[in-house]
Scaffold this motif. Sequence first.
Motif, PDB file in Angstrom:
ATOM      1  N   THR A  82       4.541  12.628 -11.273  1.00  0.00           N
ATOM      2  CA  THR A  82       3.212  13.440 -10.995  1.00  0.00           C
ATOM      3  C   THR A  82       2.086  12.957 -10.228  1.00  0.00           C
ATOM      4  OG1 THR A  82       2.311  12.603 -13.122  1.00  0.00           O
ATOM      5  CG2 THR A  82       3.888  14.510 -13.412  1.00  0.00           C
ATOM      6  N   VAL A  83       2.137  11.807  -9.908  1.00  0.00           N
ATOM      7  CA  VAL A  83       1.371  10.911  -9.085  1.00  0.00           C
ATOM      8  C   VAL A  83       1.293  11.883  -7.631  1.00  0.00           C
ATOM      9  CG1 VAL A  83       0.413   9.277  -7.882  1.00  0.00           C
ATOM     10  CG2 VAL A  83       1.204   8.856 -10.422  1.00  0.00           C
ATOM     11  N   PRO A  84       0.265  12.261  -7.156  1.00  0.00           N
ATOM     12  CA  PRO A  84       0.261  13.230  -6.144  1.00  0.00           C
ATOM     13  C   PRO A  84       0.071  12.532  -4.805  1.00  0.00           C
ATOM     14  CG  PRO A  84      -2.121  13.348  -7.081  1.00  0.00           C
ATOM     15  CD  PRO A  84      -1.139  12.522  -7.841  1.00  0.00           C
ATOM     16  N   ILE A  85       1.028  11.480  -4.570  1.00  0.00           N
ATOM     17  CA  ILE A  85       1.002  10.813  -3.135  1.00  0.00           C
ATOM     18  C   ILE A  85       2.535  10.814  -2.533  1.00  0.00           C
ATOM     19  CG2 ILE A  85       0.806   8.344  -2.580  1.00  0.00           C
ATOM     20  CD1 ILE A  85      -2.031   9.462  -2.794  1.00  0.00           C
ATOM     21  N   LYS A  86       2.528  10.671  -1.121  1.00  0.00           N
ATOM     22  CA  LYS A  86       3.820  10.698  -0.711  1.00  0.00           C
ATOM     23  C   LYS A  86       4.722   9.652  -1.060  1.00  0.00           C
ATOM     24  CE  LYS A  86       1.823  13.182   3.524  1.00  0.00           C
ATOM     25  NZ  LYS A  86       1.324  12.994   4.566  1.00  0.00           N
ATOM     26  N   LEU A  87       6.105  10.089  -1.432  1.00  0.00           N
ATOM     27  CA  LEU A  87       6.938   9.135  -2.071  1.00  0.00           C
ATOM     28  C   LEU A  87       6.858   7.695  -1.384  1.00  0.00           C
ATOM     29  CD1 LEU A  87       8.965   8.910  -4.277  1.00  0.00           C
ATOM     30  CD2 LEU A  87      10.998   9.389  -2.514  1.00  0.00           C
ATOM     31  N   VAL A  88       6.651   7.524  -0.084  1.00  0.00           N
ATOM     32  CA  VAL A  88       7.057   6.444   0.623  1.00  0.00           C
ATOM     33  C   VAL A  88       5.731   5.397   0.495  1.00  0.00           C
ATOM     34  CG1 VAL A  88       5.772   6.870   3.003  1.00  0.00           C
ATOM     35  CG2 VAL A  88       7.816   5.174   2.701  1.00  0.00           C
ATOM     36  N   HIS A  89       4.544   6.015   0.045  1.00  0.00           N
ATOM     37  CA  HIS A  89       3.485   5.291  -0.249  1.00  0.00           C
ATOM     38  C   HIS A  89       3.208   4.927  -1.921  1.00  0.00           C
ATOM     39  CE1 HIS A  89       1.327   5.511   3.617  1.00  0.00           C
ATOM     40  NE2 HIS A  89       1.941   6.696   3.800  1.00  0.00           N
ATOM     41  N   LYS A  90       4.254   5.086  -2.399  1.00  0.00           N
ATOM     42  CA  LYS A  90       4.428   4.645  -3.954  1.00  0.00           C
ATOM     43  C   LYS A  90       5.252   3.379  -4.089  1.00  0.00           C
ATOM     44  CE  LYS A  90       4.232   9.202  -6.126  1.00  0.00           C
ATOM     45  NZ  LYS A  90       4.858  10.283  -7.088  1.00  0.00           N
ATOM     46  N   MET A  91       5.104   2.754  -5.164  1.00  0.00           N
ATOM     47  CA  MET A  91       5.960   1.555  -5.508  1.00  0.00           C
ATOM     48  C   MET A  91       6.258   1.207  -6.724  1.00  0.00           C
ATOM     49  SD  MET A  91       5.456  -2.133  -3.290  1.00  0.00           S
ATOM     50  CE  MET A  91       6.954  -3.176  -3.241  1.00  0.00           C
ATOM     51  N   SER A  92       7.375   1.089  -7.066  1.00  0.00           N
ATOM     52  CA  SER A  92       7.593   0.777  -8.640  1.00  0.00           C
ATOM     53  C   SER A  92       7.362  -0.768  -8.953  1.00  0.00           C
ATOM     54  CB  SER A  92       9.255   1.053  -8.903  1.00  0.00           C
ATOM     55  OG  SER A  92      10.233   0.161  -8.286  1.00  0.00           O
ATOM     56  N   GLN A  93       7.339  -1.057 -10.156  1.00  0.00           N
ATOM     57  CA  GLN A  93       7.167  -2.385 -10.696  1.00  0.00           C
ATOM     58  C   GLN A  93       8.283  -3.294 -10.614  1.00  0.00           C
ATOM     59  OE1 GLN A  93       5.085  -4.022 -14.663  1.00  0.00           O
ATOM     60  NE2 GLN A  93       7.286  -3.409 -15.009  1.00  0.00           N
ATOM     61  N   ALA A  94       9.326  -2.699 -10.572  1.00  0.00           N
ATOM     62  CA  ALA A  94      10.759  -3.264 -10.534  1.00  0.00           C
ATOM     63  C   ALA A  94      10.907  -3.781  -8.991  1.00  0.00           C
ATOM     64  CB  ALA A  94      11.773  -2.743 -10.786  1.00  0.00           C
ATOM     65  N   GLN A  95      10.490  -2.871  -7.987  1.00  0.00           N
ATOM     66  CA  GLN A  95      10.661  -3.028  -6.536  1.00  0.00           C
ATOM     67  C   GLN A  95       9.652  -4.322  -6.126  1.00  0.00           C
ATOM     68  OE1 GLN A  95      12.802  -1.719  -4.425  1.00  0.00           O
ATOM     69  NE2 GLN A  95      12.004  -3.265  -2.658  1.00  0.00           N
ATOM     70  N   ALA A  96       8.404  -4.141  -6.713  1.00  0.00           N
ATOM     71  CA  ALA A  96       7.378  -5.001  -6.459  1.00  0.00           C
ATOM     72  C   ALA A  96       7.764  -6.445  -6.721  1.00  0.00           C
ATOM     73  CB  ALA A  96       5.880  -5.015  -7.180  1.00  0.00           C
ATOM     74  N   ARG A  97       8.410  -6.520  -8.161  1.00  0.00           N
ATOM     75  CA  ARG A  97       8.872  -7.876  -8.672  1.00  0.00           C
ATOM     76  C   ARG A  97       9.943  -8.313  -7.696  1.00  0.00           C
ATOM     77  NH1 ARG A  97       9.114  -8.608 -14.997  1.00  0.00           N
ATOM     78  NH2 ARG A  97       9.652 -10.571 -14.233  1.00  0.00           N
ATOM     79  N   LYS A  98      10.891  -7.595  -7.444  1.00  0.00           N
ATOM     80  CA  LYS A  98      11.896  -8.113  -6.594  1.00  0.00           C
ATOM     81  C   LYS A  98      11.398  -8.634  -5.147  1.00  0.00           C
ATOM     82  CE  LYS A  98      14.829  -4.988  -4.421  1.00  0.00           C
ATOM     83  NZ  LYS A  98      15.928  -4.140  -4.309  1.00  0.00           N
ATOM     84  N   GLU A  99      10.582  -8.265  -4.954  1.00  0.00           N
ATOM     85  CA  GLU A  99       9.854  -8.496  -3.426  1.00  0.00           C
ATOM     86  C   GLU A  99       9.266 -10.008  -3.514  1.00  0.00           C
ATOM     87  OE1 GLU A  99       8.532  -5.573  -0.688  1.00  0.00           O
ATOM     88  OE2 GLU A  99      10.053  -4.136  -1.452  1.00  0.00           O
ATOM     89  N   VAL A 100       8.196  -9.954  -4.447  1.00  0.00           N
ATOM     90  CA  VAL A 100       7.275 -10.891  -4.566  1.00  0.00           C
ATOM     91  C   VAL A 100       7.764 -12.111  -5.374  1.00  0.00           C
ATOM     92  CG1 VAL A 100       5.044 -11.575  -5.406  1.00  0.00           C
ATOM     93  CG2 VAL A 100       5.226  -9.203  -4.290  1.00  0.00           C
ATOM     94  N   GLU A 101       8.824 -11.874  -6.209  1.00  0.00           N
ATOM     95  CA  GLU A 101       9.313 -13.185  -6.928  1.00  0.00           C
ATOM     96  C   GLU A 101      10.374 -13.899  -6.573  1.00  0.00           C
ATOM     97  OE1 GLU A 101       8.474 -12.760 -11.579  1.00  0.00           O
ATOM     98  OE2 GLU A 101       9.703 -11.275 -11.157  1.00  0.00           O
TER      99      GLU A 101
END
Length: 314
Positions: A262-281
Amino acid sequence: MMPGKTRSLQSVILPAIQWPLAPRGMPAPKTRSLQSVFLLAIQWPLAPRGLPVPKTRSLQSVFLLAAAILVLKSCAICAAQDSADSPTGDSGERYEWKADHDPNGIGKFYMGREIAHVMGFAGAIWLERDSREEEERLTLLVRSLKLKPGDVVADIGAGSGVISGLMAERVLPNGYIVAVDVQDEMLLRLQKNVRAKGLSNVVPIKGTQQSSSLAPESIDLAIMVDVYHEFEFPYEMMADIAKAIRPGGRVALVEYRMEDPTVPIKLVHKMSQAQARKEVEQDEFNLKWTETIDVLPRQHIIVFSKPKSDSQDR
């Protein structure tokens, strides 16, 4: 000049210019804040024309001015050399390009995620829109970071300085904000905005696509608000930012929640917590997930920390 020699020179100069600023009787610290040096020696030369010259004209202040500018140039050289020395040979394996991709992305993929187009200078008006406080609760965002007086905060992708301006007063009297952006027009607009607010502890710094231009272990918190997903070189940028974080310091990604359709932002401008953790950790960054703060209407604040040093644990 070899990169190692540049960093060694910096490590000698930093304590030399910091120690004269310490109150009498205070032990010589290893990581004393550079606010006094930045504000006197760096911010004024970078400020818009017409800003009054600092009143201090002692021999010490002249030395600090020259030394601080030398340090800033040294840091920039270090960052440029580190970027040049980064393992570009792995780029072909680290990144993937696809002809069939989201039109709002650049067609370049990292760890399964498409990188979004960067917002240009024309988007400054959108960043400063009146409805942003209601939509994103920026005041609550800054309060949730639990900033302390004396903190040194890097606002990576600072844009026109909206977030930098909100954080600046919370780190006074001895803290300051390093506002990093790659666009000259954004930095000029930021400089004008913080000056209009009477803020004297926001230091604009120009970064590159692969470097924040921050000195090693100089930052307590690096925050990226709706920025990380647009990095063209996310691996190189996070490696650079991780080096700039002090032991015990934090990195915060503020991203629109991919988990909420429901967040009204284009999909490529969103980021999941799981994806963020995969990239930063990733092991080489030495950053571990600490918490995810879910108090904002549309975004989550994903916080990572660098382990404290042995001396901090004692």
